[in-house]
Design an enzyme around this catalytic site. Structure first.
Site, PDB file in Angstrom:
ATOM      1  N   ASP A 120      21.744 -27.381   0.783  1.00 57.66           N
ATOM      2  CA  ASP A 120      21.046 -25.825   0.840  1.00 57.66           C
ATOM      3  C   ASP A 120      19.682 -25.461   0.152  1.00 57.66           C
ATOM      4  O   ASP A 120      18.910 -26.337  -0.265  1.00 57.66           O
ATOM      5  CB  ASP A 120      22.233 -24.868   0.447  1.00 57.66           C
ATOM      6  CG  ASP A 120      22.550 -23.472   1.434  1.00 57.66           C
ATOM      7  OD1 ASP A 120      21.409 -22.827   1.691  1.00 57.66           O
ATOM      8  OD2 ASP A 120      23.722 -23.290   1.825  1.00 57.66           O
ATOM      9  N   HIS A 121      19.519 -24.180   0.138  1.00 62.18           N
ATOM     10  CA  HIS A 121      18.115 -23.650  -0.378  1.00 62.18           C
ATOM     11  C   HIS A 121      17.870 -24.107  -1.827  1.00 62.18           C
ATOM     12  O   HIS A 121      18.893 -23.937  -2.609  1.00 62.18           O
ATOM     13  CB  HIS A 121      17.964 -22.247  -0.432  1.00 62.18           C
ATOM     14  CG  HIS A 121      19.060 -21.462  -1.288  1.00 62.18           C
ATOM     15  ND1 HIS A 121      18.516 -21.153  -2.449  1.00 62.18           N
ATOM     16  CD2 HIS A 121      20.358 -21.021  -0.899  1.00 62.18           C
ATOM     17  CE1 HIS A 121      19.606 -20.407  -3.074  1.00 62.18           C
ATOM     18  NE2 HIS A 121      20.707 -20.552  -2.193  1.00 62.18           N
ATOM     19  N   GLU A 122      16.707 -24.597  -2.105  1.00 59.77           N
ATOM     20  CA  GLU A 122      16.175 -25.004  -3.378  1.00 59.77           C
ATOM     21  C   GLU A 122      16.914 -26.109  -3.901  1.00 59.77           C
ATOM     22  O   GLU A 122      16.856 -26.385  -5.409  1.00 59.77           O
ATOM     23  CB  GLU A 122      16.146 -23.868  -4.162  1.00 59.77           C
ATOM     24  CG  GLU A 122      15.019 -22.572  -3.504  1.00 59.77           C
ATOM     25  CD  GLU A 122      15.412 -21.097  -4.333  1.00 59.77           C
ATOM     26  OE1 GLU A 122      14.706 -20.931  -5.163  1.00 59.77           O
ATOM     27  OE2 GLU A 122      16.139 -20.566  -3.774  1.00 59.77           O
ATOM     28  N   LEU A 144      20.527 -24.213  -5.080  1.00 59.55           N
ATOM     29  CA  LEU A 144      20.050 -24.655  -6.509  1.00 59.55           C
ATOM     30  C   LEU A 144      20.676 -25.990  -6.979  1.00 59.55           C
ATOM     31  O   LEU A 144      20.568 -25.749  -8.421  1.00 59.55           O
ATOM     32  CB  LEU A 144      20.307 -23.318  -7.271  1.00 59.55           C
ATOM     33  CG  LEU A 144      18.909 -22.189  -6.818  1.00 59.55           C
ATOM     34  CD1 LEU A 144      19.258 -20.976  -6.993  1.00 59.55           C
ATOM     35  CD2 LEU A 144      17.484 -22.658  -7.135  1.00 59.55           C
TER      36      LEU A 144
END
Length: 227
Positions: A148-150, A168
């Site tokens: 997922d994101h980052e 994250l």
């Protein structure tokens, strides 16, 4: 980490590693117009995974290269975890011999345009790599795995089929998140750590630990090797 081209290959590619990961890699590579011309492996007596494609001991690679007349040849180290450190070492050795590392993604994988994909990445069918995720060298994102994101995956990390990294998350070098596991947001999985199949990680996992269960907890040496 730096972005490298994905699905851009020299005409000829070799695979180092002759079992299941090679069988995943070859159809993707050849779909984009390259040809897997040889397989190398350090397992004595291992048969070629592909009829008609020769397999050689790894020690024969320098001699094989000397016979290729200086042609540009790509390579992928098709060895899964828990051998992330070995994958990195072999990658560096082959690159030092003048071979060209390739990164590939199955046509059904989704990679956000803001993601950074490192050298030697292998991204399988149905995998997802979302906004601003960063993959280091020789990372493997297996079938239907989600990054997922980052998220940040350091060199040699692997996410197994159906595993989910929420946003994250950081995976240390050669960390391995096994099939169907989930890592909740903002957590760190340490270098060389293993998250067992189906586990749900709710807190950081230290370097070298093996964590299992729901919620995941590191297990002791005696639990890993019961009498």
């Amino acid at each position: 980490m730096h972005m490298v081209p994905v699905n851009t290959f020299p005409p000829s590619v070799i695979l180092y590693g002759g079992t299941g990961q090679a069988k995943i890699a070859r159809p993707i590579i050849e779909q984009y117009g390259a040809r897997v011309v040889a397989v190398f492996d350090d397992t004595p007596g291992l048969p070629s995974p592909f009829p008609g494609t020769p397999i050689y001991p790894g020690a024969e690679l320098p001699n094989w290269l000397a016979q290729q007349g200086g042609a540009e040849i790509g390579f992928s180290v098709t060895i899964g975890n828990p051998h992330g450190r070995a994958r990195l070492a072999i990658h560096d050795r082959l690159k030092g011999l003048g071979l060209v590392p390739v990164s590939f993604a199955h046509p059904t994988a989704f990679i956000d345009e803001s993601a950074v994909i490192g050298e030697g990445a292998q991204i399988s069918a149905g995998a997802i790599v979302l906004a601003e995720a960063r993959l280091g060298r020789c990372c493997i994102i297996n079938t239907k795995a989600s990054v997922d994101h980052e998220d940040v995956l350091e060199d040699g990390a692997e996410v197994a089929p159906g595993a989910t990294l929420c946003g994250l998350v950081r995976l240390g070098q050669a960390a391995w998140v096994c099939a169907g596991a989930t890592v909740l947001p903002r957590l760190t999985i340490g270098a060389d750590a293993i998250v067992g199949a189906g586990a749900v990680v709710t807190r950081d996992i230290p370097d070298g630990a093996t964590a299992v269960g729901v919620p995941a907890r590191p297990i002791t040496k005696s639990e890993r090797n019961p009498k």
